[in-house]
Design a protein around this motif. Structure first.
Motif, PDB file in Angstrom:
ATOM      1  N   LEU A 108       0.840  -1.186   0.000  1.00 43.73           N
ATOM      2  CA  LEU A 108       0.000   0.000   0.000  1.00 43.73           C
ATOM      3  C   LEU A 108       0.881   1.243   0.000  1.00 43.73           C
ATOM      4  CD1 LEU A 108      -2.501  -1.218   2.687  1.00 43.73           C
ATOM      5  CD2 LEU A 108      -2.986  -0.909   0.281  1.00 43.73           C
ATOM      6  N   PRO A 109       0.492   2.249  -0.772  1.00 39.75           N
ATOM      7  CA  PRO A 109       1.263   3.489  -0.755  1.00 39.75           C
ATOM      8  C   PRO A 109       1.153   4.162   0.602  1.00 39.75           C
ATOM      9  CG  PRO A 109      -0.737   3.763  -2.027  1.00 39.75           C
ATOM     10  CD  PRO A 109      -0.649   2.319  -1.674  1.00 39.75           C
ATOM     11  N   GLY A 110       2.233   4.761   1.055  1.00 45.44           N
ATOM     12  CA  GLY A 110       2.255   5.374   2.377  1.00 45.44           C
ATOM     13  C   GLY A 110       2.088   6.879   2.325  1.00 45.44           C
ATOM     14  N   GLN A 112       3.586   9.262   0.924  1.00 48.65           N
ATOM     15  CA  GLN A 112       3.683  10.006  -0.338  1.00 48.65           C
ATOM     16  C   GLN A 112       2.321  10.122  -1.024  1.00 48.65           C
ATOM     17  OE1 GLN A 112       4.731   6.968   0.144  1.00 48.65           O
ATOM     18  NE2 GLN A 112       4.670   5.682  -1.677  1.00 48.65           N
ATOM     19  N   ALA A 113       1.363   9.310  -0.553  1.00 51.51           N
ATOM     20  CA  ALA A 113       0.036   9.350  -1.165  1.00 51.51           C
ATOM     21  C   ALA A 113      -0.871  10.367  -0.489  1.00 51.51           C
ATOM     22  CB  ALA A 113      -0.602   7.971  -1.095  1.00 51.51           C
ATOM     23  N   ARG A 116      -3.022  12.755  -2.492  1.00 45.47           N
ATOM     24  CA  ARG A 116      -4.164  12.092  -3.107  1.00 45.47           C
ATOM     25  C   ARG A 116      -5.311  11.983  -2.087  1.00 45.47           C
ATOM     26  NH1 ARG A 116      -4.074   9.431  -7.900  1.00 45.47           N
ATOM     27  NH2 ARG A 116      -1.841   9.678  -8.169  1.00 45.47           N
ATOM     28  N   ILE A 117      -4.933  11.721  -0.846  1.00 39.51           N
ATOM     29  CA  ILE A 117      -5.925  11.613   0.226  1.00 39.51           C
ATOM     30  C   ILE A 117      -6.746  12.898   0.323  1.00 39.51           C
ATOM     31  CG2 ILE A 117      -6.081  11.739   2.742  1.00 39.51           C
ATOM     32  CD1 ILE A 117      -6.067   9.039   1.845  1.00 39.51           C
ATOM     33  N   ILE A 120      -9.348  12.852  -2.229  1.00 38.03           N
ATOM     34  CA  ILE A 120     -10.437  11.922  -1.939  1.00 38.03           C
ATOM     35  C   ILE A 120     -11.302  12.466  -0.805  1.00 38.03           C
ATOM     36  CG2 ILE A 120     -10.960   9.644  -0.983  1.00 38.03           C
ATOM     37  CD1 ILE A 120      -8.627   8.592  -2.614  1.00 38.03           C
ATOM     38  N   VAL A 158      -3.379   5.379   5.681  1.00 40.59           N
ATOM     39  CA  VAL A 158      -2.254   5.843   4.861  1.00 40.59           C
ATOM     40  C   VAL A 158      -1.016   6.028   5.731  1.00 40.59           C
ATOM     41  CG1 VAL A 158      -1.404   7.745   3.471  1.00 40.59           C
ATOM     42  CG2 VAL A 158      -3.678   6.845   3.073  1.00 40.59           C
TER      43      VAL A 158
ATOM     44  N   PRO B   9       1.991   0.604  -8.646  1.00 40.00           N
ATOM     45  CA  PRO B   9       1.287   0.459  -7.369  1.00 40.00           C
ATOM     46  C   PRO B   9       0.776   1.780  -6.813  1.00 40.00           C
ATOM     47  CG  PRO B   9       3.644   0.088  -7.101  1.00 40.00           C
ATOM     48  CD  PRO B   9       3.371   0.180  -8.556  1.00 40.00           C
ATOM     49  N   LYS B  10       1.468   2.875  -7.133  1.00 34.87           N
ATOM     50  CA  LYS B  10       1.073   4.133  -6.505  1.00 34.87           C
ATOM     51  C   LYS B  10      -0.294   4.595  -6.983  1.00 34.87           C
ATOM     52  CE  LYS B  10       5.466   5.648  -5.323  1.00 34.87           C
ATOM     53  NZ  LYS B  10       6.666   5.957  -6.052  1.00 34.87           N
ATOM     54  N   GLY B  13      -2.790   1.614  -5.976  1.00 34.63           N
ATOM     55  CA  GLY B  13      -2.738   1.321  -4.551  1.00 34.63           C
ATOM     56  C   GLY B  13      -3.781   2.085  -3.761  1.00 34.63           C
ATOM     57  N   MET B  14      -4.065   3.308  -4.230  1.00 39.67           N
ATOM     58  CA  MET B  14      -5.057   4.135  -3.543  1.00 39.67           C
ATOM     59  C   MET B  14      -6.413   3.443  -3.502  1.00 39.67           C
ATOM     60  SD  MET B  14      -3.987   6.512  -2.043  1.00 39.67           S
ATOM     61  CE  MET B  14      -5.237   6.970  -0.898  1.00 39.67           C
ATOM     62  N   TYR B  16      -6.946   0.386  -3.147  1.00 45.38           N
ATOM     63  CA  TYR B  16      -6.973  -0.585  -2.055  1.00 45.38           C
ATOM     64  C   TYR B  16      -7.117   0.112  -0.716  1.00 45.38           C
ATOM     65  CZ  TYR B  16      -5.931  -3.970  -5.562  1.00 45.38           C
ATOM     66  OH  TYR B  16      -6.029  -4.759  -6.666  1.00 45.38           O
ATOM     67  N   HIS B  17      -6.528   1.306  -0.602  1.00 38.01           N
ATOM     68  CA  HIS B  17      -6.739   2.073   0.627  1.00 38.01           C
ATOM     69  C   HIS B  17      -8.224   2.334   0.834  1.00 38.01           C
ATOM     70  CE1 HIS B  17      -3.132   3.007   2.733  1.00 38.01           C
ATOM     71  NE2 HIS B  17      -2.480   3.369   1.642  1.00 38.01           N
ATOM     72  N   VAL B  18      -8.883   2.762  -0.241  1.00 33.79           N
ATOM     73  CA  VAL B  18     -10.306   3.082  -0.121  1.00 33.79           C
ATOM     74  C   VAL B  18     -11.107   1.820   0.190  1.00 33.79           C
ATOM     75  CG1 VAL B  18     -12.313   3.978  -1.352  1.00 33.79           C
ATOM     76  CG2 VAL B  18     -10.095   5.087  -1.615  1.00 33.79           C
TER      77      VAL B  18
END
Lengths: 497, 277
Positions: A108-110, A112-113, A116-117, A120, A158, B9-10, B13-14, B16-18
């Motif tokens: 999972l992206p950490g 650095q994402a 994007r959060i 969302i 995240v 993945p970047k 990958g988001m 999968y977070h959601v």
């Protein structure tokens, strides 16, 4: 001279006993001795109402009488059926654990994402505000609460990656007990519980749809659902045929599995009663079963397997298929009744724990919640991280897609873990259900949630028929042993190679 | 870790977070309802909104006056602590005897231990209860604690752990003239710490949750442990959903906190007891 080695042995034994002593004493006193006593008890007529300090009748040995009475008692078969019915949730729960483990082992992206959060979160806020303005800001607190929870879990996820999600998944299992069972009992309350409060608008929408649709719509929907159930069983029949053709399953295994595949046919027949669906379902099932099995039998495979081979590996997909088919049947029965219920306006959400037919599914839904993130998920995570990467790289070079990689690399590599989980789940499932029955339903309504372990509790501690209760326990024990031996004899085909 | 990770993945990958967040939210919702209902006035329990019009923190205090909740809490902690202490001590000593000492019949006795792992607890519970009646230990804490003070599973788990400790360490200590007892205390026990911590959590939580045995053993309300007490609460004042949920919250919360802080040990313990078994 000759005394010295024995003296040394004796000394070693003495040292060992100093360490082992406390544990061994307790082990003998509270496991081995009670085990022997309970076996003797099973052949006695010990009843605390007849044999106590006021009423000292002699305890007598009655031979197999307890067992005979048990095996001719119709309620025993109802409780056994309940237990097996609950156990059909096992494959679903195992699949759930595996899916959770697959998701949690992704990279999972950490941090650095995080940008994007923000996007969302902003999007979620816009959607939430949209919903709010549409509903006239009435349930604003609830919407904000959900958005808030969603946002905080996402941000925490995240920042903390899979550990955060793993904690959330594992919490229901870790806390599972009387406390959470009482929590669900209150949630299932038909009048005051949140589940039916949430379902009420859904149900009234369904009601108005069916009032608007022609009455035949229920029949059409039921037919579609039955067709879906047939497709699910058909998939298994096909798998069974393939397994026979590819010599994965022996003759005995094939017959045993075919017999078991009749369970949903019979149950469906019983549930549907005299409705038109019953013949449709039974004939349909026969056709798919006959088609695939006969087709496979026509081909003469090169056969090296022993008769019982391949039984256990196919039991998991079989029980999964049965569960899927039964869900379809249940929904089809509901669908067939919908138009009439909608017309008379008495379409309401289920009474859950107070309803003979809904009590078992209600408990199974709760058990699923508690079982997805269980130890099984943790074991699958460990199993997945131990699979060598080279296997996936090789498969990728061969052009295997995700699905192929899963079936040809992941699933076989996880076989030892799955085997262990199945063995433990079956042992647990056969003796399970006591706490839920005691805390949530008292085994009711009409015994529909009484499992064998709750039966033992009633007989042994409420009725006081100790001899009889011990006989039930030993029948249960015999079933556990049989299942475990079957598992070890036929289940570990993939485990040792 | 990322066996099946897609090419970028970047980006994906988001997703999968959601997805994981949605699933995690669903798993959490019952707990959210539990806490919020515990804070509601009784009249609002059936409301569509989960949020109380005002937070009634007094519900939590009221639980203690309606039932002897503090007593239940104390009983549970008392029993679980003693069981854990005794079980870890007896299991660690037995595990040492099975993994480090050479003595005749060792493997046979261990096999006997192993074979009872599959034994349904129900098989011995009826006769154990009769034994307790004859010993006059029904409705006593000793009777509640004693049968759980020994564990084949704990012995098995710690033995598996001790087998991973290199034998050269205790051989060296033996050459230095240390006794078996010294080796156990100074070499094996400190090195088995992760296994012992895992067993401690397992045993403690298992006993904090344990229901069947306290239910049949305890007669006086003052002797109830939390699960039995909660059941009693539900049957006495089952209509007071808000108070029951406050009580349930207070019994679930310590475990969640325990898990969040100790999960590292727990997870390695599960893997040890499972994969190797």
């Amino acid at each position: 001279m000759s005394a010295s080695p024995t003296g040394k042995t004796r000394g070693r034994l003495a040292t060992a006993m100093v360490f082992l002593g406390p544990s061994l004493l307790g082990f003998l006193a509270f496991t081995i001795v009670p085990l022997g006593l309970s076996f003797i008890l099973a052949f006695s007529n010990w009843d605390v109402r007849q044999h106590n300090m006021f009423k000292g009748e002699r305890i007598e040995f009655v031979g197999w009488e307890n067992f005979e009475r048990l095996l001719t008692h119709p309620a025993f078969y109802q409780y056994l059926g309940n237990t097996l019915f609950f156990m059909m949730g096992i494959p679903v729960a195992i699949v759930g654990s595996l899916v959770a483990a697959l998701l949690l082992t992704r990279d999972l992206p950490g941090r650095q994402a995080l940008r994007r959060i923000h996007l969302i979160a902003a999007g979620g806020l816009v959607v939430a505000l949209g919903v709010l303005s549409l509903t006239g800001f009435a349930p604003s607190g609830m919407t904000l609460l959900i958005v808030l929870l969603f946002g905080s879990i996402l941000v925490a996820g995240v920042l903390g990656r899979s550990t955060v999600y793993r904690t959330l998944f594992y919490a229901p299992h870790f806390t599972a007990g009387v406390a959470t069972f009482l929590l669900w009992k209150k949630m299932y309350n038909p009048q005051t519980g949140p589940i039916n409060t949430a379902l009420a608008p859904v149900v009234s929408t369904i009601e108005s749809i069916f009032q608007w649709l022609p009455p035949a719509a229920g029949t059409v929907l039921a037919t579609i659902l039955l067709g879906l159930g047939l497709a699910v069983m058909g998939l298994f029949h096909r798998r069974l045929g393939q397994a026979w053709r590819d010599a994965e399953v022996g003759r005995g295994g094939l017959w045993a599995l075919t017999m078991l595949a009749f369970v949903p046919v019979l149950l469906g027949w019983q549930w549907m009663g005299g409705s038109w669906m019953a013949p449709f379902w039974v004939v349909g099932s026969m056709l798919t079963l006959g088609w695939w099995v006969l087709r496979a039998l026509r081909e003469k495979p090169f056969r090296t397997v022993s008769a019982g081979q391949g039984f256990m590996p196919l039991v998991l997909p079989l029980t999964g298929a049965i569960t899927g088919a039964l869900i379809c049947i249940g929904l089809a029965i509901v669908a067939a009744k919908l138009p009439a219920m909608a017309a008379s306006g008495d379409l309401t959400p289920p009474n859950w724990l107070a309803d003979y037919h809904w009590a078992k599914p209600a408990i199974m839904i709760m058990a699923f919640w508690a079982a997805v993130g269980s130890n099984n998920m943790i074991l699958y995570i460990a199993g997945l991280t131990n699979i060598p990467r080279e296997l996936y790289e090789a498969a990728e070079i061969d052009g295997a897609n995700w699905w192929n990689r899963f079936w040809h690399v992941t699933w076989p590599q996880l076989a030892p873990v799955t085997f262990f989980i199945v063995v433990m789940s079956v042992i647990g499932g056969l003796q399970g259900g006591f706490e839920m029955a005691r805390a949530m339903t008292q085994g009711g309504p009409a015994g529909s949630t009484t499992t064998l372990s709750y039966f033992v509790y009633i007989e042994g501690f409420e009725s006081g028929r100790l001899g009889y209760a011990s006989a039930v326990v030993w029948v249960l024990f015999a079933m556990v042993m049989t299942m475990t031996l079957l598992n070890f004899k036929f289940g570990n085909r993939n485990v040792n190679d | 870790m990322s066996h099946a990770s897609p090419s970028s993945p970047k980006v994906s990958g988001m997703r999968y977070h959601v997805l994981l967040t949605v699933l995690g939210l669903i798993m959490t919702l019952p707990f959210v309802w539990m806490v919020l209902t515990g804070l509601k006035p009784l009249a609002e329990v059936a409301n569509e909104s989960w949020l109380p019009s005002e937070f009634q923190w007094g519900n939590f205090a009221e639980v203690f006056s309606v039932i002897p909740f503090f007593q239940f809490y104390w009983n549970s902690l008392f029993v679980a602590s003693w069981v854990t202490f005794l079980q870890v001590v007896t299991s660690a000593m037995a595990a040492y005897a099975f993994s480090r000492l050479q003595w005749p019949g060792r493997d046979k006795v261990f096999l006997l231990y192993l074979s009872t792992l599959m034994l349904p607890g129900l098989v011995v519970i009826i006769t154990n209860y009769q034994i307790m009646i004859h010993l006059g230990l029904v409705d006593t804490f000793i009777g509640l604690i004693l049968p759980s003070a020994f564990s084949a599973f704990g012995t098995f788990l710690l033995r598996q752990f001790m087998l991973t400790i290199p034998t050269s360490l205790d051989e060296a200590a033996e050459i230095d003239g240390a006794s078996k007892w010294r080796i156990f205390l100074d070499v094996i026990l400190p090195l088995s710490r992760p296994g012992i911590i895992a067993l401690t959590i397992f045993t403690f939580v298992g006993n904090y949750q344990s229901f069947f045995w306290p239910l049949v053993m305890m007669r006086h309300q003052d002797h109830y442990t939390l699960p039995v007490g909660l059941l009693f609460f539900d049957s006495e004042v089952g209509q007071s959903t808000h108070l029951l949920m406050a009580a349930v919250t207070m019994s679930v919360l310590p475990m969640i906190i325990l898990f969040v802080f100790l999960q590292k040990f727990l997870i390695s313990g599960i893997q040890l007891g499972g994969v190797k078994g």
